[in-house]
Scaffold this motif. Structure first.
Motif, PDB file in Angstrom:
ATOM      1  N   VAL A  21       0.825  -1.201   0.000  1.00 19.31           N
ATOM      2  CA  VAL A  21       0.000   0.000   0.000  1.00 19.31           C
ATOM      3  C   VAL A  21       0.862   1.256   0.000  1.00 19.31           C
ATOM      4  N   GLN A 121       3.314   6.478  -4.616  1.00 17.33           N
ATOM      5  CA  GLN A 121       2.090   6.848  -3.913  1.00 17.33           C
ATOM      6  C   GLN A 121       2.080   8.335  -3.575  1.00 17.33           C
ATOM      7  N   GLN A 176      -0.435   5.702  -7.331  1.00 17.92           N
ATOM      8  CA  GLN A 176      -1.495   5.412  -6.365  1.00 17.92           C
ATOM      9  C   GLN A 176      -1.854   6.690  -5.622  1.00 17.92           C
ATOM     10  N   ASP A 178      -3.873   8.021  -2.373  1.00 19.97           N
ATOM     11  CA  ASP A 178      -4.438   7.560  -1.105  1.00 19.97           C
ATOM     12  C   ASP A 178      -5.496   8.548  -0.637  1.00 19.97           C
ATOM     13  N   HIS A 225      -6.596   4.253  -3.624  1.00 17.34           N
ATOM     14  CA  HIS A 225      -6.738   3.411  -2.445  1.00 17.34           C
ATOM     15  C   HIS A 225      -7.411   4.201  -1.332  1.00 17.34           C
ATOM     16  N   CYS A 227      -8.794   3.566   2.815  1.00 15.51           N
ATOM     17  CA  CYS A 227      -9.032   2.679   3.958  1.00 15.51           C
ATOM     18  C   CYS A 227     -10.251   3.157   4.739  1.00 15.51           C
ATOM     19  N   GLY A 272      -7.431  -5.551  -0.108  1.00 12.74           N
ATOM     20  CA  GLY A 272      -6.659  -5.619   1.124  1.00 12.74           C
ATOM     21  C   GLY A 272      -7.051  -6.874   1.893  1.00 12.74           C
ATOM     22  N   THR A 313      -3.140  -7.037  -1.658  1.00 12.10           N
ATOM     23  CA  THR A 313      -2.372  -6.083  -0.859  1.00 12.10           C
ATOM     24  C   THR A 313      -2.641  -6.301   0.625  1.00 12.10           C
ATOM     25  N   CYS A 316      -3.927  -2.104   4.711  1.00 13.61           N
ATOM     26  CA  CYS A 316      -3.550  -0.697   4.656  1.00 13.61           C
ATOM     27  C   CYS A 316      -2.031  -0.634   4.754  1.00 13.61           C
TER      28      CYS A 316
END
Length: 350
Positions: A21, A121, A176, A178, A225, A227, A272, A313, A316
């Motif tokens: 991640v 990321q 990526q 986040d 991504h 979470c 995840g 993945t 997190c």
């Protein structure tokens, strides 16, 4: 962007592989890079090492990516600064150090110029606007003009960063974004600067435009991504991103249709599946693979979907995990991804 463009123009992104991640424990960039390049042969990533302090965490690192914008620190976190200060310089220095370490490891492994995929990321524009303050103490998110400037700056800076990484390593770069604050931004549940201030919910069309400002500026595939629990999957289906990543344990029965719609639209899913902290009883790869298999079965998709559309993945980032578990988590990611890629139809769970 149509589902056809999402999938067909993305040679550096594929299913049946493992990746991380972003965040990693410790403070040694070379050790982190060597571990990630070695453990994630199909899609390693530039590590984030937030244990080093201000400027190295997800939000602080953005100060090294923005064009003509930078951060100062406050007692609550970060705010936009009028001129480059110590935090901005530190963020730039840490990013340089991390990239130099990764380039050294990459070359030592004989990967330079091979066109191998690599992931970088960045915090996404909505979470960045939610977490960074204006000079008056209010979140950037409360000022539409400031949000626009911030997202434009991030789009340009991240595009330049990805291009530099690709050139230095001879790699195909996956970006990526986040967005851990995404659900709170859409729901309007963020706290204001005081009890008397509120932060409005950002309407989905406006939020989609902000997010796609950054997504569409990137030359390669983008993975978003989050979470957030639950992740706003129906909203994310409308973005131009090629892949959506989330913790599978945050998905309820009511979210299944949205997962199926993402797959129908041609999106990749970065599931995840590996916990970020070691369970009391060490799990096997088979136990961790089961939820992903049951998901595609329940949605009525062929098991081949696990090979073609699913990346594996951790749930997190792993910055808070002991190093031993972080390494084990990557091993488990690779074992599950291998099972998905090799013969998913043979997987059975009694």
């Amino acid at each position: 962007m149509t589902s056809e463009n999402r999938s067909d123009a993305r040679p550096s992104l594929r299913g049946g592989i493992a990746t991380g991640v972003g965040s990693w424990p410790g403070t040694d960039p070379r050790e982190a890079a060597a571990t990630l390049v070695g453990e994630l042969p199909d899609l390693a990533h530039l590590p984030e090492l937030p244990a080093r302090g201000a400027g190295s965490d997800m939000v602080g690192r953005a100060s090294a990516l923005l064009v003509d914008m930078q951060f100062d620190t406050t007692t609550r976190g970060y705010r936009l600064g009028a001129r480059p200060g110590a935090v901005a310089r530190r963020a730039h220095d840490l990013l340089r150090t991390d990239l130099d370490a990764l380039e050294e490891v990459w070359e030592t492994a004989g990967l330079g110029g091979a066109g191998r995929p690599l992931k970088v990321q960045s915090v996404g524009p909505l979470t960045l606007a939610a977490q960074v303050e204006l000079a008056n103490g209010h979140r950037v998110l409360t000022d539409p003009g400031a949000v626009r400037d911030l997202s434009d700056s991030l789009a340009e800076g991240l595009r330049d960063h990805a291009a530099e990484v690709g050139k230095r390593l001879g790699a195909e770069v996956v970006v990526q974004l986040d967005e851990p604050s995404l659900t709170a931004v859409l729901e309007g549940s963020l706290r204001g600067a005081s009890i008397l201030n509120t932060v409005r919910a950002v309407p989905e069309p406006e939020a989609l435009h902000i997010l796609d400002t950054v997504v569409t500026a990137q030359p390669g595939p983008v993975l978003i991504h989050t979470c957030a629990a639950p992740p706003p999957l129906s909203f994310l289906r409308g973005t131009a991103a090629a892949a959506i990543g989330f913790d599978l344990t945050t998905i309820g029965t009511g979210d299944l249709d949205a997962v199926g719609e993402l797959l129908d639209a041609g999106s990749y899913l970065a599931l995840g599946l590996i916990p970020t902290s070691a369970p009391s009883t060490p799990p096997t790869w088979r136990e961790l693979a089961e939820p992903g298999v049951r998901l595609v079965d329940r949605l009525g998709f062929a098991r081949r979907t696990l090979t073609d559309r699913i990346l594996v993945t951790p749930a997190c980032g792993l910055a808070a995990a002991p190093l031993t578990w972080a390494r084990r988590a990557l091993d488990l990611c690779s074992e599950v991804a291998r099972a998905y890629a090799d013969d998913p139809d043979s997987l059975s769970f009694d």
